[in-house]
Design a protein around this motif. Sequence first.
Motif, PDB file in Angstrom:
ATOM      1  N   ASN A  31       0.838  -1.210   0.000  1.00  0.00           N
ATOM      2  CA  ASN A  31       0.000   0.000   0.000  1.00  0.00           C
ATOM      3  C   ASN A  31       0.875   1.264   0.000  1.00  0.00           C
ATOM      4  N   PRO A  32       0.279   2.450  -0.192  1.00  0.00           N
ATOM      5  CA  PRO A  32       1.069   3.695  -0.234  1.00  0.00           C
ATOM      6  C   PRO A  32       1.917   3.937   1.014  1.00  0.00           C
ATOM      7  N   ALA A  33       1.387   3.548   2.188  1.00  0.00           N
ATOM      8  CA  ALA A  33       2.165   3.742   3.422  1.00  0.00           C
ATOM      9  C   ALA A  33       3.424   2.878   3.409  1.00  0.00           C
ATOM     10  N   ALA A  34       3.346   1.686   2.799  1.00  0.00           N
ATOM     11  CA  ALA A  34       4.532   0.830   2.683  1.00  0.00           C
ATOM     12  C   ALA A  34       5.550   1.448   1.739  1.00  0.00           C
ATOM     13  N   GLU A  35       5.068   2.093   0.691  1.00  0.00           N
ATOM     14  CA  GLU A  35       5.984   2.781  -0.230  1.00  0.00           C
ATOM     15  C   GLU A  35       6.776   3.859   0.510  1.00  0.00           C
ATOM     16  N   ILE A  36       6.074   4.598   1.384  1.00  0.00           N
ATOM     17  CA  ILE A  36       6.735   5.675   2.141  1.00  0.00           C
ATOM     18  C   ILE A  36       7.720   5.093   3.145  1.00  0.00           C
ATOM     19  N   LEU A  37       7.272   4.093   3.917  1.00  0.00           N
ATOM     20  CA  LEU A  37       8.119   3.515   4.964  1.00  0.00           C
ATOM     21  C   LEU A  37       9.368   2.863   4.377  1.00  0.00           C
ATOM     22  N   LEU A  38       9.210   2.157   3.272  1.00  0.00           N
ATOM     23  CA  LEU A  38      10.325   1.419   2.679  1.00  0.00           C
ATOM     24  C   LEU A  38      11.052   2.216   1.602  1.00  0.00           C
ATOM     25  N   ALA A  39      10.583   3.457   1.358  1.00  0.00           N
ATOM     26  CA  ALA A  39      11.227   4.354   0.392  1.00  0.00           C
ATOM     27  C   ALA A  39      11.391   3.683  -0.969  1.00  0.00           C
ATOM     28  N   SER A  40      10.306   3.056  -1.411  1.00  0.00           N
ATOM     29  CA  SER A  40      10.341   2.352  -2.686  1.00  0.00           C
ATOM     30  C   SER A  40       8.928   2.307  -3.261  1.00  0.00           C
ATOM     31  N   SER A  41       8.806   2.327  -4.575  1.00  0.00           N
ATOM     32  CA  SER A  41       7.488   2.321  -5.194  1.00  0.00           C
ATOM     33  C   SER A  41       6.853   0.940  -5.092  1.00  0.00           C
ATOM     34  N   SER A  42       5.535   0.922  -5.229  1.00  0.00           N
ATOM     35  CA  SER A  42       4.807  -0.350  -5.198  1.00  0.00           C
ATOM     36  C   SER A  42       5.270  -1.273  -6.327  1.00  0.00           C
ATOM     37  N   LYS A  43       5.535  -0.678  -7.474  1.00  0.00           N
ATOM     38  CA  LYS A  43       6.002  -1.467  -8.617  1.00  0.00           C
ATOM     39  C   LYS A  43       7.339  -2.138  -8.315  1.00  0.00           C
ATOM     40  N   ALA A  44       8.231  -1.384  -7.618  1.00  0.00           N
ATOM     41  CA  ALA A  44       9.545  -1.947  -7.283  1.00  0.00           C
ATOM     42  C   ALA A  44       9.445  -3.010  -6.192  1.00  0.00           C
ATOM     43  N   LEU A  45       8.452  -2.873  -5.309  1.00  0.00           N
ATOM     44  CA  LEU A  45       8.320  -3.818  -4.200  1.00  0.00           C
ATOM     45  C   LEU A  45       7.674  -5.129  -4.617  1.00  0.00           C
ATOM     46  N   THR A  46       6.690  -5.064  -5.489  1.00  0.00           N
ATOM     47  CA  THR A  46       5.951  -6.289  -5.856  1.00  0.00           C
ATOM     48  C   THR A  46       6.858  -7.270  -6.586  1.00  0.00           C
ATOM     49  N   ASN A  47       6.568  -8.527  -6.316  1.00  0.00           N
ATOM     50  CA  ASN A  47       7.308  -9.663  -6.875  1.00  0.00           C
ATOM     51  C   ASN A  47       8.703  -9.834  -6.272  1.00  0.00           C
ATOM     52  N   HIS A  48       9.030  -9.036  -5.241  1.00  0.00           N
ATOM     53  CA  HIS A  48      10.255  -9.277  -4.476  1.00  0.00           C
ATOM     54  C   HIS A  48       9.903 -10.073  -3.233  1.00  0.00           C
ATOM     55  N   LYS A  49      10.847 -10.867  -2.765  1.00  0.00           N
ATOM     56  CA  LYS A  49      10.632 -11.674  -1.570  1.00  0.00           C
ATOM     57  C   LYS A  49      11.034 -10.878  -0.326  1.00  0.00           C
ATOM     58  N   LEU A  50      10.545 -11.335   0.828  1.00  0.00           N
ATOM     59  CA  LEU A  50      10.857 -10.674   2.092  1.00  0.00           C
ATOM     60  C   LEU A  50      12.358 -10.533   2.310  1.00  0.00           C
ATOM     61  N   ASN A  51      13.105 -11.620   2.037  1.00  0.00           N
ATOM     62  CA  ASN A  51      14.546 -11.584   2.319  1.00  0.00           C
ATOM     63  C   ASN A  51      15.321 -10.707   1.340  1.00  0.00           C
ATOM     64  N   GLU A  52      14.631 -10.198   0.317  1.00  0.00           N
ATOM     65  CA  GLU A  52      15.258  -9.234  -0.584  1.00  0.00           C
ATOM     66  C   GLU A  52      15.059  -7.804  -0.082  1.00  0.00           C
ATOM     67  N   LEU A  53      14.099  -7.617   0.852  1.00  0.00           N
ATOM     68  CA  LEU A  53      13.852  -6.292   1.431  1.00  0.00           C
ATOM     69  C   LEU A  53      14.719  -6.035   2.649  1.00  0.00           C
ATOM     70  N   PHE A  54      14.901  -7.086   3.457  1.00  0.00           N
ATOM     71  CA  PHE A  54      15.588  -6.929   4.734  1.00  0.00           C
ATOM     72  C   PHE A  54      16.734  -7.936   4.850  1.00  0.00           C
ATOM     73  N   ILE A  55      17.823  -7.486   5.469  1.00  0.00           N
ATOM     74  CA  ILE A  55      19.008  -8.345   5.613  1.00  0.00           C
ATOM     75  C   ILE A  55      18.765  -9.413   6.677  1.00  0.00           C
ATOM     76  N   ASN A  56      18.214  -9.001   7.819  1.00  0.00           N
ATOM     77  CA  ASN A  56      18.020  -9.922   8.955  1.00  0.00           C
ATOM     78  C   ASN A  56      16.557 -10.345   9.010  1.00  0.00           C
ATOM     79  N   CYS A  57      16.151 -11.137   8.053  1.00  0.00           N
ATOM     80  CA  CYS A  57      14.732 -11.442   7.872  1.00  0.00           C
ATOM     81  C   CYS A  57      14.328 -12.801   8.445  1.00  0.00           C
ATOM     82  N   GLN A  58      15.246 -13.473   9.142  1.00  0.00           N
ATOM     83  CA  GLN A  58      14.988 -14.856   9.545  1.00  0.00           C
ATOM     84  C   GLN A  58      13.744 -14.978  10.445  1.00  0.00           C
ATOM     85  N   GLU A  59      13.640 -14.118  11.448  1.00  0.00           N
ATOM     86  CA  GLU A  59      12.513 -14.220  12.380  1.00  0.00           C
ATOM     87  C   GLU A  59      11.194 -13.924  11.672  1.00  0.00           C
TER      88      GLU A  59
END
Length: 357
Positions: A31-59
Amino acid sequence: MKKPLIALDGLDLLASAVLVLRPDSDIAYANPAAEILLASSSKALTNHKLNELFINCQELEQVFQEALEHQFADKRLDLVLERLGRDPLQVHVVVSALDSAETPVLIELRENVQQLKLDREERLIDQSQANKELIRNLAHEIKNPLGGIRGAAQLLEMELPERHLKEFREYTQVIIKEADRLQTLVDRLLAPHRSPHIVGDVNIHEVCERVRSLIVAEFPNGLKIKRDYDLSVPEFRGDKEQLIQAVLNIAHNAAQVLSARMKAGDAELTLRTRIARQVTLAKVRYRLALDLHIIDNGPGIPPDIRDRIFYPLVSGRDGGSGLGLTLAQTFVQQHMGLIECESRPGCTDFRILIPLP
């Protein structure tokens, strides 16, 4: 029991960041709030996996897997999510299982404002303590050699032959005057640690009015000082003169950076008092606290010094000593309080918090 999938149109209106994920942890929607928080567009975020967004994503991945296996409907946790090349995010995370085979998991991210605030306060207190130790040690190291330099210059002046007195007295006077100037600086650095803490009943509005009268006397033209007082703020025990100096240092700095707006006739300085409730200062919870704001409509604090404004000898203007805010923070901390600052072009807000009885 799994939650039904919420309409994506409704998620667009939420203030918190929302990610809807597919079974393979690909992001199907942001959503738009996620775009703001993650400083990335929705288009850039979609189809990426969680571990591609965050380095320490294990938990987070583990909780995602539990949601896929229908082990819960909702699960909440606080995480610090690290990102490559960006500041880490301190967030409160809500992971929800949805009744959808295509998008079975929804993740909501909310910035953990309280934790961020506590961390910032802790940094300010640690910084102030380090500043005090540095100032005290540095001032004492400078003080003794200064006295020797001044004394030597005076003796040299007394020993000068009459025929050279006029010629060389100019140089000895430069040494003496510069030694005196440095001595004054050292005395100012040591002032908060030397002066006795004189405690009495303090009315914060008397403090503000005293500061206001001093600022008006020095800047009589082009500056409007607004008073926005909550007269229900009670008196408290403190050192009135120290608090006057702390507020004056901040207000005087603000007035000086408003020079351009004074010429235009639209310079504003606001003194605002409120009562804050359930405030944590230095890891101690207080039921009530004085909430004093000193706000100006100037150009804002330069970004390169914004995180260092309470350091000694850091100034945002030519000719500034860089001691005013350091001393103000010291005086307020002697009252178990803290000064915070938020600044952007057109609005700089210094906030003084002091526990109330």
